[in-house]
Write a protein that holds these residues in place. Sequence first.
Motif, PDB file in Angstrom:
ATOM      1  N   TYR A  45       9.663   7.052   4.849  1.00  0.00           N
ATOM      2  CA  TYR A  45       9.646   5.697   4.299  1.00  0.00           C
ATOM      3  C   TYR A  45       8.797   4.787   5.176  1.00  0.00           C
ATOM      4  CZ  TYR A  45      11.540   1.302   2.502  1.00  0.00           C
ATOM      5  OH  TYR A  45      11.692   0.058   1.962  1.00  0.00           O
ATOM      6  N   LEU A 208      -5.202  -2.260  -8.660  1.00  0.00           N
ATOM      7  CA  LEU A 208      -4.614  -3.205  -9.588  1.00  0.00           C
ATOM      8  C   LEU A 208      -3.367  -3.728  -8.883  1.00  0.00           C
ATOM      9  CD1 LEU A 208      -5.308  -3.848 -12.554  1.00  0.00           C
ATOM     10  CD2 LEU A 208      -3.477  -2.284 -13.187  1.00  0.00           C
ATOM     11  N   GLU A 210       0.055  -6.032  -8.822  1.00  0.00           N
ATOM     12  CA  GLU A 210       1.054  -6.572  -9.726  1.00  0.00           C
ATOM     13  C   GLU A 210       2.235  -7.045  -8.928  1.00  0.00           C
ATOM     14  OE1 GLU A 210       0.712  -6.578 -13.183  1.00  0.00           O
ATOM     15  OE2 GLU A 210       2.528  -7.765 -13.144  1.00  0.00           O
ATOM     16  N   LEU A 216       2.088 -10.298  -3.189  1.00  0.00           N
ATOM     17  CA  LEU A 216       2.507  -8.947  -2.853  1.00  0.00           C
ATOM     18  C   LEU A 216       2.564  -8.760  -1.345  1.00  0.00           C
ATOM     19  CD1 LEU A 216       1.891  -6.137  -5.079  1.00  0.00           C
ATOM     20  CD2 LEU A 216       1.289  -5.616  -2.761  1.00  0.00           C
TER      21      LEU A 216
ATOM     22  N   ARG B   9       7.254  10.305  -6.610  1.00  0.00           N
ATOM     23  CA  ARG B   9       8.068  10.395  -5.396  1.00  0.00           C
ATOM     24  C   ARG B   9       8.892   9.136  -5.272  1.00  0.00           C
ATOM     25  NH1 ARG B   9       4.686  10.502  -0.615  1.00  0.00           N
ATOM     26  NH2 ARG B   9       6.381  11.543   0.442  1.00  0.00           N
ATOM     27  N   THR B  41      -4.868   4.099 -13.146  1.00  0.00           N
ATOM     28  CA  THR B  41      -5.746   3.579 -12.088  1.00  0.00           C
ATOM     29  C   THR B  41      -4.922   3.201 -10.855  1.00  0.00           C
ATOM     30  OG1 THR B  41      -7.415   1.930 -11.574  1.00  0.00           O
ATOM     31  CG2 THR B  41      -5.587   1.204 -12.930  1.00  0.00           C
ATOM     32  N   THR B  42      -5.591   3.139  -9.728  1.00  0.00           N
ATOM     33  CA  THR B  42      -4.915   2.788  -8.483  1.00  0.00           C
ATOM     34  C   THR B  42      -4.204   1.454  -8.639  1.00  0.00           C
ATOM     35  OG1 THR B  42      -6.695   3.885  -7.336  1.00  0.00           O
ATOM     36  CG2 THR B  42      -5.270   2.503  -6.016  1.00  0.00           C
ATOM     37  N   MET B  43      -2.965   1.425  -8.231  1.00  0.00           N
ATOM     38  CA  MET B  43      -2.178   0.229  -8.477  1.00  0.00           C
ATOM     39  C   MET B  43      -1.099   0.081  -7.413  1.00  0.00           C
ATOM     40  SD  MET B  43       0.273  -0.484 -11.750  1.00  0.00           S
ATOM     41  CE  MET B  43       1.459   0.768 -11.370  1.00  0.00           C
ATOM     42  N   VAL B  44      -0.822  -1.150  -7.048  1.00  0.00           N
ATOM     43  CA  VAL B  44       0.318  -1.418  -6.177  1.00  0.00           C
ATOM     44  C   VAL B  44       1.143  -2.501  -6.848  1.00  0.00           C
ATOM     45  CG1 VAL B  44       1.105  -2.156  -3.917  1.00  0.00           C
ATOM     46  CG2 VAL B  44      -1.025  -0.887  -4.117  1.00  0.00           C
ATOM     47  N   ALA B  45       2.440  -2.281  -6.948  1.00  0.00           N
ATOM     48  CA  ALA B  45       3.287  -3.248  -7.630  1.00  0.00           C
ATOM     49  C   ALA B  45       4.586  -3.439  -6.874  1.00  0.00           C
ATOM     50  CB  ALA B  45       3.578  -2.769  -9.054  1.00  0.00           C
ATOM     51  N   LEU B  46       5.220  -4.582  -7.104  1.00  0.00           N
ATOM     52  CA  LEU B  46       6.552  -4.815  -6.562  1.00  0.00           C
ATOM     53  C   LEU B  46       7.570  -4.279  -7.547  1.00  0.00           C
ATOM     54  CD1 LEU B  46       6.233  -8.529  -5.395  1.00  0.00           C
ATOM     55  CD2 LEU B  46       6.317  -6.502  -3.954  1.00  0.00           C
ATOM     56  N   THR B  47       8.656  -3.761  -7.033  1.00  0.00           N
ATOM     57  CA  THR B  47       9.713  -3.338  -7.942  1.00  0.00           C
ATOM     58  C   THR B  47      10.933  -4.221  -7.720  1.00  0.00           C
ATOM     59  OG1 THR B  47      10.734  -1.782  -6.412  1.00  0.00           O
ATOM     60  CG2 THR B  47       8.954  -0.951  -7.781  1.00  0.00           C
ATOM     61  N   PHE B  70       8.474  -1.285  -3.465  1.00  0.00           N
ATOM     62  CA  PHE B  70       7.062  -1.218  -3.826  1.00  0.00           C
ATOM     63  C   PHE B  70       6.766   0.077  -4.569  1.00  0.00           C
ATOM     64  CE2 PHE B  70       7.936  -3.205   0.167  1.00  0.00           C
ATOM     65  CZ  PHE B  70       7.465  -4.483  -0.064  1.00  0.00           C
ATOM     66  N   GLU B  72       3.423   2.481  -5.681  1.00  0.00           N
ATOM     67  CA  GLU B  72       1.996   2.655  -5.497  1.00  0.00           C
ATOM     68  C   GLU B  72       1.537   3.869  -6.293  1.00  0.00           C
ATOM     69  OE1 GLU B  72      -1.172   3.486  -1.919  1.00  0.00           O
ATOM     70  OE2 GLU B  72       0.689   4.604  -2.079  1.00  0.00           O
ATOM     71  N   ARG B  74      -1.681   6.193  -6.813  1.00  0.00           N
ATOM     72  CA  ARG B  74      -3.057   6.525  -6.465  1.00  0.00           C
ATOM     73  C   ARG B  74      -3.223   8.024  -6.355  1.00  0.00           C
ATOM     74  NH1 ARG B  74      -5.508   5.373  -0.796  1.00  0.00           N
ATOM     75  NH2 ARG B  74      -4.089   6.397   0.613  1.00  0.00           N
ATOM     76  N   THR B  79       4.221   6.673  -5.867  1.00  0.00           N
ATOM     77  CA  THR B  79       5.221   6.619  -4.806  1.00  0.00           C
ATOM     78  C   THR B  79       6.028   5.343  -4.981  1.00  0.00           C
ATOM     79  OG1 THR B  79       3.640   7.684  -3.360  1.00  0.00           O
ATOM     80  CG2 THR B  79       5.575   6.749  -2.328  1.00  0.00           C
ATOM     81  N   LEU B  81       8.659   3.130  -3.198  1.00  0.00           N
ATOM     82  CA  LEU B  81       9.326   2.874  -1.924  1.00  0.00           C
ATOM     83  C   LEU B  81      10.375   1.827  -2.171  1.00  0.00           C
ATOM     84  CD1 LEU B  81       6.181   2.448   0.305  1.00  0.00           C
ATOM     85  CD2 LEU B  81       7.801   4.327   0.431  1.00  0.00           C
TER      86      LEU B  81
END
Lengths: 288, 135
Positions: A45, A208, A210, A216, B9, B41-47, B70, B72, B74, B79, B81
């Motif tokens: 982690y 991208l 979000e 973020l 993951r 596509t590559t992406m990062v997001a908050l969950t 988070f 991700e 890619r 993943t 987290l």
Amino acid sequence: MANIRDLRQRITSVGNIQKITRAMEMVATTKLRRFQEGAVAAKPYAEELERLARGLGGAAASDPDAAGDAAGLFRPGDPSAPAGILFIGSTRGLCGAYNSNVQRQLESGMKGLPQGSKLFVIGKKAMEHAGRMGHDVAAYFEDFDPEKTRFADAAGISKAVVTAFLEEGLSGMFLCGTRFLSMVRYQPYFESFLPIVPSEGELLSEPLLEPSGPELLERLVPSYLETRVFHGLLEAITSEYASRRFAMKNATDAAGDMKKEITRTYNRARQQKITSEITEIVSGAEAL
Amino acid sequence: MTDSSFTLRVVCPQEILLEAEVESARFPGEDGALGVLAHHTTMVALTESGLLRARTSQGENLEFVVHSGFAEMRDNVLTVLTQAAENVESIDLDRARKAAERAQERLHSSESNLDLVRARAALRRALMREMLARK
């Protein structure tokens, strides 16, 4: 030749010490196993989060308009300003060279830093060391109990350190602790904590986001730092117990050797006494 | 790995909860659920707290409760987290309900040093778990 009764007494007392150190060794082994599980489990982690934060940071750091605390954590401070060091030692003793190793690492790390650098100290032994060396201590997390490391504690410590970095214009923040490698290997380290160095090269190509980037980062960066402190604390306590187990094992072995040695002397003395008694009796009988 | 699948993951501080080949995944983003298919596509997001759903290559449905964290995507690996996650099937309804009650109480108590943000988050987590477990 030592007195027989004295020898007997010494055998008993060495034996008692051996029992104590053996018990301590067993306690340390059990605790070590527990801490080790936590430290090892937290690793993926922590690593994933670090990769993400540093990967995304590149974009944030290169954007001069980026405002907010998170972006500030990527910006290096004035290199001549004092730095801060989060110094993690143990609260309890009897853990072998654990503390002196990390202290040595701290001293060699601090040599390269500007005068007046400040320490943020965790652990009583670490605090004693700081006092002895006359280091400037900015904060001492006295209430924190490393045996019961909770994420919330780590978050609090991380927050204190980050605030100091942002508000006091420190040139950087370092982390000095001990890394746990295996049951028999643990290594002190002195490494940079702040500013966050964005990873080069394999940057996420235009990911991208979000929601938007700044928002973020504002959540990602504190999370990353908190997790890093948390993991650092877990590794420290695990190393401490690995070191303690080793020290207690050595003590037990040494006590065993000592006991053997004294027992040999004792037996020789006893034998000699018997021999001389027999000689006396025989010569007494002959005289009759 | 077939062409239409990707690796999902789920990683939390206690463990790597899941590592599986899936065809699709939906997770709770900050502004509503986000769906991901292979080669996204590559992406990062908050969950946020909510339900993570995925369909494995074998057609099996996976359901996890995830919390703030988070995600991700890619190189065809998603993943997630998160501070805490658990398999929906393993949620203990009683425990979830108790946690929710505790959180409520804490919020209503007039403790001065109460960390409001933390308490609210705890309540939200607890309610979410309860709701999902009850389904």
